[in-house]
Design an enzyme around this catalytic site. Sequence first.
Site, PDB file in Angstrom:
ATOM      1  N   ALA A  38      -3.720  -6.298   7.332  1.00  0.00           N
ATOM      2  CA  ALA A  38      -4.202  -4.831   7.801  1.00  0.00           C
ATOM      3  C   ALA A  38      -5.309  -4.194   6.668  1.00  0.00           C
ATOM      4  CB  ALA A  38      -3.211  -4.093   8.127  1.00  0.00           C
ATOM      5  N   HIS A  43      -8.060  -2.397  -0.232  1.00  0.00           N
ATOM      6  CA  HIS A  43      -7.943  -3.689  -0.578  1.00  0.00           C
ATOM      7  C   HIS A  43      -9.219  -4.283  -0.733  1.00  0.00           C
ATOM      8  CE1 HIS A  43      -4.509  -3.327   2.713  1.00  0.00           C
ATOM      9  NE2 HIS A  43      -3.949  -3.728   1.447  1.00  0.00           N
ATOM     10  N   GLN A  67      10.928  -7.565   1.214  1.00  0.00           N
ATOM     11  CA  GLN A  67      10.389  -6.464   0.698  1.00  0.00           C
ATOM     12  C   GLN A  67      10.811  -5.187   1.679  1.00  0.00           C
ATOM     13  OE1 GLN A  67       6.273  -7.327  -0.371  1.00  0.00           O
ATOM     14  NE2 GLN A  67       5.789  -5.186   0.207  1.00  0.00           N
ATOM     15  N   GLN A 154      -3.756   0.906  -7.893  1.00  0.00           N
ATOM     16  CA  GLN A 154      -2.889   1.958  -8.722  1.00  0.00           C
ATOM     17  C   GLN A 154      -2.225   2.892  -7.764  1.00  0.00           C
ATOM     18  OE1 GLN A 154      -2.849   2.561 -11.786  1.00  0.00           O
ATOM     19  NE2 GLN A 154      -1.857   4.493 -11.719  1.00  0.00           N
ATOM     20  N   GLN A 159       4.830  -0.243  -8.313  1.00  0.00           N
ATOM     21  CA  GLN A 159       4.883  -1.720  -8.050  1.00  0.00           C
ATOM     22  C   GLN A 159       3.918  -2.319  -9.050  1.00  0.00           C
ATOM     23  OE1 GLN A 159       4.105  -3.592  -4.138  1.00  0.00           O
ATOM     24  NE2 GLN A 159       1.842  -3.523  -4.970  1.00  0.00           N
ATOM     25  N   SER A 191      -4.407   3.632   2.984  1.00  0.00           N
ATOM     26  CA  SER A 191      -2.944   2.807   3.261  1.00  0.00           C
ATOM     27  C   SER A 191      -3.049   2.123   4.600  1.00  0.00           C
ATOM     28  CB  SER A 191      -1.739   3.699   3.135  1.00  0.00           C
ATOM     29  OG  SER A 191      -0.590   3.054   3.533  1.00  0.00           O
TER      30      SER A 191
END
Length: 286
Positions: A38, A43, A67, A154, A159, A191
């Site tokens: 996605a 990304h 997860q 970031q 994570q 996101s």
Amino acid sequence: MSTTVSPTIVHAGEGIRQVVRDAQRDGRRVGVVPTMGALHQGHLSLVDAAHQQCDVVIVTVFVNPTQFAPHEDYERYPRDLDSDAAKLSQHGCDYVFAPAVEEMYPQGFETSINVGSVALPYEGERRPTHFSGVATVVLKLLTLVPANAAFFGQKDYQQTLVVGQMIRDLNVPTKLVVCPTVRESDGLAMSSRNAYLDDDQRRRATALHASMQLARQMVDHGERQVATLQQAIESLLAEVGGIDLDYIAFVRAGTVEPVESIRGPTVVLMAARVGQTRLIDNMQIG
């Protein structure tokens, strides 16, 4: 950006491992960008960074079941490998590693990674199995794709600390590269879950970034007490409305250690639900 060239899609773990071996044997530096697909501009900025620093770029696309908690959005998480590959073709990606669940977690799989204290608060407290799933899948990916460098964003601050701890503790010979958060023009952190927001929720969600900017401005003007900064953030979010705040934390940069006053580089961490969508964000201040 580079010339448009469709990446080669590899599904088998041994196949992508051989790609890395061949490249490194020839003296080429390999970069990997682990994703759940996605893909958005956040990304793709990681892919661009990998393309600038490495000779061969591999993007992994795997929606990792370990997860997600049972009540989370694993089944509805967006999946469109063809669309992802088309986006990557414009960003210097050479290979996409898209394994099946059975490739990553074969029958009888039982091992999991516990990275300790860095995974316990904040996201770890709200999602108790999440970081074990993240650390386990990242270790598996870096075993199958033993790249010279792995690129993470970031936006997922905690994570990145979990992955860094795992890499150090287990002597994984891959360098962790953390790249800046990419935001929409209105400040909302990019996101894959933003697609779940309707127009009104999308507008309200921008208050997360705006509230952290307010805290940064207050620090720039001399405010040092975290309690005062947190109250200002909560007041702004309450004024906007429609935001169910999960937590706000102020931690020493590079750690998950909470601070009571701003005495150096500090990261504001935030998680909230807007409608049914849970969003996280962070910003460095001080």
